[in-house]
Design a protein around this motif. Structure first.
Motif, PDB file in Angstrom:
ATOM      1  N   ASP A   1       0.829  -1.210   0.000  1.00  0.00           N
ATOM      2  CA  ASP A   1       0.000   0.000   0.000  1.00  0.00           C
ATOM      3  C   ASP A   1       0.865   1.262   0.000  1.00  0.00           C
ATOM      4  O   ASP A   1       0.583   2.243   0.702  1.00  0.00           O
ATOM      5  CB  ASP A   1      -0.942   0.024   1.207  1.00  0.00           C
ATOM      6  N   ALA A   2       1.932   1.220  -0.790  1.00  0.00           N
ATOM      7  CA  ALA A   2       2.847   2.355  -0.886  1.00  0.00           C
ATOM      8  C   ALA A   2       3.114   2.649  -2.358  1.00  0.00           C
ATOM      9  O   ALA A   2       2.824   1.842  -3.240  1.00  0.00           O
ATOM     10  CB  ALA A   2       4.154   2.051  -0.156  1.00  0.00           C
ATOM     11  N   ALA A   3       3.656   3.838  -2.624  1.00  0.00           N
ATOM     12  CA  ALA A   3       4.014   4.233  -3.980  1.00  0.00           C
ATOM     13  C   ALA A   3       5.520   4.448  -4.053  1.00  0.00           C
ATOM     14  O   ALA A   3       6.109   5.072  -3.170  1.00  0.00           O
ATOM     15  CB  ALA A   3       3.272   5.501  -4.390  1.00  0.00           C
ATOM     16  N   ASN A   4       6.105   3.925  -5.102  1.00  0.00           N
ATOM     17  CA  ASN A   4       7.544   4.033  -5.290  1.00  0.00           C
ATOM     18  C   ASN A   4       7.830   4.852  -6.537  1.00  0.00           C
ATOM     19  O   ASN A   4       7.147   4.709  -7.563  1.00  0.00           O
ATOM     20  CB  ASN A   4       8.153   2.628  -5.426  1.00  0.00           C
ATOM     21  N   LEU A   5       8.848   5.731  -6.461  1.00  0.00           N
ATOM     22  CA  LEU A   5       9.270   6.475  -7.644  1.00  0.00           C
ATOM     23  C   LEU A   5      10.007   5.511  -8.566  1.00  0.00           C
ATOM     24  O   LEU A   5      11.188   5.232  -8.384  1.00  0.00           O
ATOM     25  CB  LEU A   5      10.167   7.652  -7.261  1.00  0.00           C
ATOM     26  N   ASP A   6       9.302   5.003  -9.541  1.00  0.00           N
ATOM     27  CA  ASP A   6       9.875   4.015 -10.450  1.00  0.00           C
ATOM     28  C   ASP A   6      10.852   4.672 -11.417  1.00  0.00           C
ATOM     29  O   ASP A   6      11.857   4.073 -11.799  1.00  0.00           O
ATOM     30  CB  ASP A   6       8.751   3.327 -11.224  1.00  0.00           C
ATOM     31  N   GLU A   7      10.552   5.883 -11.801  1.00  0.00           N
ATOM     32  CA  GLU A   7      11.416   6.621 -12.722  1.00  0.00           C
ATOM     33  C   GLU A   7      11.144   8.105 -12.542  1.00  0.00           C
ATOM     34  O   GLU A   7       9.997   8.515 -12.371  1.00  0.00           O
ATOM     35  CB  GLU A   7      11.133   6.183 -14.170  1.00  0.00           C
ATOM     36  N   GLY A   8      12.210   8.912 -12.570  1.00  0.00           N
ATOM     37  CA  GLY A   8      12.045  10.354 -12.445  1.00  0.00           C
ATOM     38  C   GLY A   8      13.287  11.069 -12.916  1.00  0.00           C
ATOM     39  O   GLY A   8      14.384  10.804 -12.424  1.00  0.00           O
ATOM     40  N   TYR A   9      13.138  11.949 -13.898  1.00  0.00           N
ATOM     41  CA  TYR A   9      14.317  12.611 -14.446  1.00  0.00           C
ATOM     42  C   TYR A   9      13.947  13.916 -15.152  1.00  0.00           C
ATOM     43  O   TYR A   9      12.786  14.151 -15.514  1.00  0.00           O
ATOM     44  CB  TYR A   9      15.041  11.692 -15.434  1.00  0.00           C
ATOM     45  N   ILE A  10      14.950  14.747 -15.317  1.00  0.00           N
ATOM     46  CA  ILE A  10      14.879  15.944 -16.151  1.00  0.00           C
ATOM     47  C   ILE A  10      15.665  15.660 -17.424  1.00  0.00           C
ATOM     48  O   ILE A  10      16.740  15.050 -17.369  1.00  0.00           O
ATOM     49  CB  ILE A  10      15.480  17.164 -15.420  1.00  0.00           C
ATOM     50  N   LYS A  11      15.144  16.074 -18.567  1.00  0.00           N
ATOM     51  CA  LYS A  11      15.786  15.752 -19.844  1.00  0.00           C
ATOM     52  C   LYS A  11      16.025  17.001 -20.682  1.00  0.00           C
ATOM     53  O   LYS A  11      15.155  17.874 -20.775  1.00  0.00           O
ATOM     54  CB  LYS A  11      14.934  14.762 -20.634  1.00  0.00           C
ATOM     55  N   TYR A  12      17.219  17.054 -21.282  1.00  0.00           N
ATOM     56  CA  TYR A  12      17.545  18.098 -22.263  1.00  0.00           C
ATOM     57  C   TYR A  12      17.771  17.427 -23.609  1.00  0.00           C
ATOM     58  O   TYR A  12      18.512  16.447 -23.711  1.00  0.00           O
ATOM     59  CB  TYR A  12      18.797  18.868 -21.856  1.00  0.00           C
ATOM     60  N   ASP A  13      17.140  17.946 -24.651  1.00  0.00           N
ATOM     61  CA  ASP A  13      17.315  17.422 -26.017  1.00  0.00           C
ATOM     62  C   ASP A  13      17.470  18.605 -26.956  1.00  0.00           C
ATOM     63  O   ASP A  13      16.571  19.450 -27.061  1.00  0.00           O
ATOM     64  CB  ASP A  13      16.093  16.584 -26.410  1.00  0.00           C
ATOM     65  N   ASN A  14      18.621  18.683 -27.624  1.00  0.00           N
ATOM     66  CA  ASN A  14      18.833  19.829 -28.521  1.00  0.00           C
ATOM     67  C   ASN A  14      18.133  19.667 -29.863  1.00  0.00           C
ATOM     68  O   ASN A  14      18.211  20.537 -30.722  1.00  0.00           O
ATOM     69  CB  ASN A  14      20.322  20.085 -28.732  1.00  0.00           C
ATOM     70  N   ARG A  15      17.427  18.546 -30.058  1.00  0.00           N
ATOM     71  CA  ARG A  15      16.671  18.252 -31.271  1.00  0.00           C
ATOM     72  C   ARG A  15      17.554  18.126 -32.507  1.00  0.00           C
ATOM     73  O   ARG A  15      17.055  18.115 -33.638  1.00  0.00           O
ATOM     74  CB  ARG A  15      15.600  19.330 -31.537  1.00  0.00           C
ATOM     75  N   LYS A  16      18.850  18.025 -32.290  1.00  0.00           N
ATOM     76  CA  LYS A  16      19.782  17.874 -33.414  1.00  0.00           C
ATOM     77  C   LYS A  16      20.669  16.643 -33.244  1.00  0.00           C
ATOM     78  O   LYS A  16      21.705  16.537 -33.902  1.00  0.00           O
ATOM     79  CB  LYS A  16      20.643  19.132 -33.552  1.00  0.00           C
ATOM     80  N   GLY A  17      20.270  15.751 -32.333  1.00  0.00           N
ATOM     81  CA  GLY A  17      21.020  14.509 -32.215  1.00  0.00           C
ATOM     82  C   GLY A  17      21.699  14.291 -30.886  1.00  0.00           C
ATOM     83  O   GLY A  17      22.432  13.310 -30.726  1.00  0.00           O
ATOM     84  N   PHE A  18      21.471  15.158 -29.897  1.00  0.00           N
ATOM     85  CA  PHE A  18      22.098  14.982 -28.583  1.00  0.00           C
ATOM     86  C   PHE A  18      21.057  15.182 -27.494  1.00  0.00           C
ATOM     87  O   PHE A  18      20.206  16.074 -27.576  1.00  0.00           O
ATOM     88  CB  PHE A  18      23.224  15.994 -28.374  1.00  0.00           C
ATOM     89  N   TYR A  19      21.117  14.352 -26.438  1.00  0.00           N
ATOM     90  CA  TYR A  19      20.226  14.520 -25.298  1.00  0.00           C
ATOM     91  C   TYR A  19      20.949  14.115 -24.022  1.00  0.00           C
ATOM     92  O   TYR A  19      21.963  13.406 -24.044  1.00  0.00           O
ATOM     93  CB  TYR A  19      18.945  13.700 -25.463  1.00  0.00           C
ATOM     94  N   ALA A  20      20.424  14.563 -22.885  1.00  0.00           N
ATOM     95  CA  ALA A  20      20.976  14.218 -21.576  1.00  0.00           C
ATOM     96  C   ALA A  20      19.830  14.091 -20.587  1.00  0.00           C
ATOM     97  O   ALA A  20      18.871  14.874 -20.632  1.00  0.00           O
ATOM     98  CB  ALA A  20      21.963  15.284 -21.112  1.00  0.00           C
ATOM     99  N   THR A  21      19.919  13.104 -19.702  1.00  0.00           N
ATOM    100  CA  THR A  21      18.936  12.960 -18.632  1.00  0.00           C
ATOM    101  C   THR A  21      19.647  13.029 -17.286  1.00  0.00           C
ATOM    102  O   THR A  21      20.796  12.592 -17.147  1.00  0.00           O
ATOM    103  CB  THR A  21      18.170  11.628 -18.724  1.00  0.00           C
ATOM    104  N   PHE A  22      18.943  13.577 -16.306  1.00  0.00           N
ATOM    105  CA  PHE A  22      19.486  13.740 -14.952  1.00  0.00           C
ATOM    106  C   PHE A  22      18.454  13.180 -13.968  1.00  0.00           C
ATOM    107  O   PHE A  22      17.360  13.714 -13.850  1.00  0.00           O
ATOM    108  CB  PHE A  22      19.760  15.215 -14.649  1.00  0.00           C
ATOM    109  N   GLY A  23      18.814  12.099 -13.293  1.00  0.00           N
ATOM    110  CA  GLY A  23      17.883  11.492 -12.346  1.00  0.00           C
ATOM    111  C   GLY A  23      17.854   9.988 -12.495  1.00  0.00           C
ATOM    112  O   GLY A  23      18.845   9.363 -12.879  1.00  0.00           O
TER     113      GLY A  23
END
Length: 450
Positions: A144-166
């Protein structure tokens, strides 16, 4: 209705004029032309109303003035205004597992049981063109609990590069990158379970996080990433970060409509600094009793993976090979497992498995509208060999695990799915007392993913 109202109004307005017997022919012609123009406008208005109704039934509402769209066609809700996006979705998975393991001279651990396998809510969005976020909560029915299964901030320059933090997945193993909503069997394979639950180099890094950098090239359809995550898997005497470093590079050539390939190689490394790792897993039946294959204090952990897939229309083939080696703090071999799986699927109703080449993973099957849905047949075989240099194995041989799965999947629509699996697992040369040589199981899943 609109036509009747407007015609009645026009007739009422023109009636006095029509009674004027002295009206000349020119005036009558002008009134006739005005009436015809009014009827044309009425017809155009009716078509616009019908179109609005059609859009409303589809679950998509758009206003061009503010560039705002609201989409509820997938069961959840997606809101878009310019570069800003927001969506709420989730998944419900209800499983029935029935296992027979009392034959062939082993302990009788047969059972039939049910569980809510996954109940997740996800919130995703973009605040600008390049910056976005995601939060996925898993509501655990057992506690009866909730777990953070996934959580992140994402940067995508829309030109072929991305980064996630979390906290997000390391990009090792095709089957792990593919969401549990869209894999072709109810449970992922034995290799995935060993690596995800034992070393965390595959899958998500426990309740901790890190950084992932990735690239994708539209021209060559090449992609890849490198990540560093804190596994958080330390004992009470060691509070240092346990860094998991993984890297993958792949290519997804396209040969034609609904025909493409997938090839990738990955590598992962971690130093567990003496933290104990226990190889306890359920042999592909989630509700089944656990089998312990090894238990030792770990030093260096290395994982090498190869993966390939091919899709042509309704047929898909995929296979992976994984080699994992865990050394003791002395440098001697603690344990090692390596193996492969091969999977063939065919969609009888003609649909094709969707695929996201930028991240090298499969996506949903979209049933054709107006039919019975999509029906998929699946055949899978796995073979895993475990060498335990720390504990030793029975009769001096490696432990061998084989698993065969026959599956039938029914995609009723794009959010509702039913799965039926028959699997047979055989385990040889295991020394632990809770080992079960053979397991035959029937698994059923009802899924709603929105």
């Amino acid at each position: 209705m609109i036509k009747r109202v407007i015609i009645f109004s026009l007739v009422a307005a023109l009636a006095p004029l029509s009674l004027n017997v002295h009206a000349d022919a020119h005036e009558i012609a002008m009134m006739k032309e005005q009436l015809q123009n009014a009827l044309i406008k009425i017809k155009a208005l009716e078509q616009a109303v019908k179109q609005d109704r059609k859009v409303s039934k589809s679950g998509v509402v758009k206003t061009k003035a503010k560039k705002l769209s609201i989409n509820t066609s997938g069961g959840g809700i997606k809101v878009k205004s310019g570069n800003q996006k927001f969506s709420i979705g989730g998944r419900l998975m209800f499983d029935i597992d029935s296992m027979d393991s009392g034959h062939n001279g082993t302990a009788n651990n047969s059972f039939t049981d049910t569980e809510w396998r996954r109940t997740k809510i996800n919130i995703k969005g973009n605040v600008t063109k390049h910056w976005g976020y995601a939060m996925v909560y898993d509501i655990l029915s057992g506690s009866d609990a909730a777990n953070l299964d996934e959580g992140y901030i994402k940067y995508d320059n829309r030109k072929g590069f991305y980064a996630t933090f979390g906290k997000t997945k390391a990009d090792m193993m095709l089957e792990q990158r593919t969401s549990s909503k869209w894999i072709s069997t109810i449970e992922r394979g034995l290799l995935n379970e060993l690596n995800e639950k034992v070393t965390y180099l595959v899958g998500k890094p426990s309740d901790y996080g890190g950084v992932k950098l990735g690239f994708y090239d539209k021209g060559s359809r090449a992609w890849g990433s490198i990540s560093m995550f804190d596994a958080g898997k330390t004992d009470s005497s060691d509070l240092d970060i346990v860094w998991h470093t993984t890297a993958i590079v792949g290519i997804s050539p396209k040969f034609g409509k609904n025909e493409y390939g997938h090839f990738a190689i990955s590598y992962g490394y971690a130093d567990y600094k003496g933290t104990a790792i226990s190889g306890e897993f359920s042999m592909g039946v989630h509700l089944g009793s656990k089998v312990t294959l090894f238990d030792a204090a770990a030093g260096d952990v290395e994982v090498l993976g190869l993966e390939a897939a091919y899709v042509t229309g309704p047929m898909s083939v995929q296979a992976e090979y994984i080699d994992t080696q865990v050394d003791l703090t002395t440098g001697a071999l603690g344990y090692e497992w390596d193996g492969f799986y091969g999977q063939l699927s065919y969609i009888l109703t003609g649909e094709s498995r969707s695929y996201k080449w930028q991240s090298g993973k499969f996506d949903r099957v979209k049933p054709k509208s107006g039919g019975i849905g999509a029906v998929e047949l699946v055949l899978r075989y796995e073979d895993v060999t475990i060498t335990d240099g720390d504990e030793g194995t029975a009769i001096g041989s490696d432990v061998d695990a084989d698993r065969t799965v026959l599956g039938l999947n029914w995609y009723v629509n794009k959010v509702t799915k039913f799965m039926f699996n028959y699997s047979s697992v055989d385990l040889d040369n295991e020394v632990f007392s809770n080992s079960q040589k053979d397991k035959d199981s029937l698994q059923i899943r009802a899924q709603y993913a929105f």
